[in-house]
Design an enzyme around this catalytic site. Structure first.
Site, PDB file in Angstrom:
ATOM      1  N   GLU A  46      95.702  44.160  15.600  1.00 40.86           N
ATOM      2  CA  GLU A  46      96.143  44.031  14.685  1.00 40.86           C
ATOM      3  C   GLU A  46      95.551  43.982  13.369  1.00 40.86           C
ATOM      4  O   GLU A  46      95.319  43.836  11.983  1.00 40.86           O
ATOM      5  CB  GLU A  46      96.694  42.905  14.669  1.00 40.86           C
ATOM      6  CG  GLU A  46      97.523  42.141  15.595  1.00 40.86           C
ATOM      7  CD  GLU A  46      97.672  40.701  15.692  1.00 40.86           C
ATOM      8  OE1 GLU A  46      98.508  40.287  15.963  1.00 40.86           O
ATOM      9  OE2 GLU A  46      96.681  40.211  15.551  1.00 40.86           O
ATOM     10  N   ASP A  67      88.799  33.453  12.239  1.00 41.22           N
ATOM     11  CA  ASP A  67      90.021  34.622  11.934  1.00 41.22           C
ATOM     12  C   ASP A  67      90.313  34.009  10.554  1.00 41.22           C
ATOM     13  O   ASP A  67      88.846  33.606  10.112  1.00 41.22           O
ATOM     14  CB  ASP A  67      90.773  34.091  12.462  1.00 41.22           C
ATOM     15  CG  ASP A  67      91.672  35.230  13.596  1.00 41.22           C
ATOM     16  OD1 ASP A  67      92.426  34.904  12.310  1.00 41.22           O
ATOM     17  OD2 ASP A  67      92.256  35.198  14.307  1.00 41.22           O
ATOM     18  N   HIS A 126      91.656  40.157  10.688  1.00 46.30           N
ATOM     19  CA  HIS A 126      91.250  38.939  10.854  1.00 46.30           C
ATOM     20  C   HIS A 126      90.366  38.367  10.044  1.00 46.30           C
ATOM     21  O   HIS A 126      89.682  37.760  10.416  1.00 46.30           O
ATOM     22  CB  HIS A 126      91.381  39.074  11.993  1.00 46.30           C
ATOM     23  CG  HIS A 126      92.232  38.933  12.652  1.00 46.30           C
ATOM     24  ND1 HIS A 126      93.711  38.443  12.736  1.00 46.30           N
ATOM     25  CD2 HIS A 126      93.609  39.635  13.275  1.00 46.30           C
ATOM     26  CE1 HIS A 126      95.405  38.555  13.180  1.00 46.30           C
ATOM     27  NE2 HIS A 126      94.859  39.365  13.955  1.00 46.30           N
TER      28      HIS A 126
END
Length: 278
Positions: free
Chosen positions: A229, A96, A167
């Site tokens: 995202e 991440d 990420h």
């Protein structure tokens, strides 16, 4: 293990008889193993018959070692607890913005740089407080193979997730060329980095190398890519990853964000219930 006639158990099902002696009836090693877990949890005075079987084929839990690294013995302990509760899928979140936890041949900076951050947030993002304590760690290929074997012996499948194309700030800190113009370090705050992988030939080579290494380590039928995202259109990226994983016989496993990017028909998705609340 005394088998019943074929087909009379649900997958992973068993009968446990305790009446003076103990007998286990199952038609699979998994069923016998789950019966033993039940036996371990019963009081010594118990007598009777238990017939049980899993309601769901996927009984999973996610462990995020990207934001907070857990050494191998701690992951082993986690697997033991999963086995006790008859959980059979560990979704292992390996990368991440805040840390990269898997050693990849030919990419040493992923672990020498991407696996470490100088500090971490204390508590929720809204407080803006940090501990100023360096944090990091990573798993070698041997570590991960050992965990896969340990899990399999307990009828647990480890499904890896290497989040991309978003990420990825920990990877970008190690190799800024993966997103031309990026300058920065491994992310120390919780939340979502606005930086993502660029869609170019060198980045695609990087992704292929990472995904091939992950496929070589994990026999899981699914390989997680995150896919969540990201502000930009990720349709070409999802198509590229899906096509590459198909050559390894693995469908894409991702957060449901990819549904808006034209997910391939065989993609497996899961919902992000927390989203921006993290």
């Amino acid at each position: 293990m005394i088998p019943r006639p074929s087909g009379s158990f649900t997958p992973g099902g068993y009968i446990l008889d305790i009446s003076g002696s103990v007998s286990i009836h199952a038609d699979s090693p998994a069923g016998a193993f789950y019966a033993q877990q039940t036996l371990r949890q019963l009081p010594p005075s118990f007598a009777g018959r238990i017939e049980d079987g899993p309601r769901f084929a996927w009984r999973g839990v996610m462990l995020d070692v990207a934001r907070h690294f857990m050494p191998v013995p701690d992951v082993v302990r986690f697997l033991d607890l999963m086995a006790m509760h008859k959980l059979n899928v560990l979704h292992l979140h390996l990368t991440d913005d805040q840390g990269w936890r898997i050693d990849v041949p030919g990419r040493p900076r992923l672990t020498s740089v991407g696996a470490w951050r100088p500090r971490s947030m204390r508590g929720s993002r809204q407080h803006g407080r940090y501990d100023d304590i360096p944090h990091g760690g990573f798993y070698s290929t041997a570590d991960l193979r050992a965990l896969v074997a340990y899990a399999a012996a307990r009828h647990i499948t480890i499904v890896p997730e290497v989040d991309m194309p978003g990420h990825m700030q920990a990877a970008l800190a190690a190799y800024p060329a993966l997103s031309p113009g990026f300058e920065g370090d491994v992310m120390t705050a919780w939340g979502i980095s606005p930086h993502a992988l660029a869609l170019n030939p060198s980045t695609m080579d990087f992704c292929r190398a990472v995904l091939d290494h992950v496929c070589d380590i994990f026999p899981s039928p699914l390989i997680g890519i995150g896919g969540d995202e990201v502000a930009s259109d990720i349709s070409p990226f999802v198509s590229f990853v899906a096509d590459h994983l198909a050559t390894r016989g693995r469908p894409v496993y991702a957060w449901d964000d990819i549904l808006t990017a034209g997910a391939p028909a065989d993609a497996v998705t899961h919902r992000d219930e927390l989203g921006a609340e993290l």
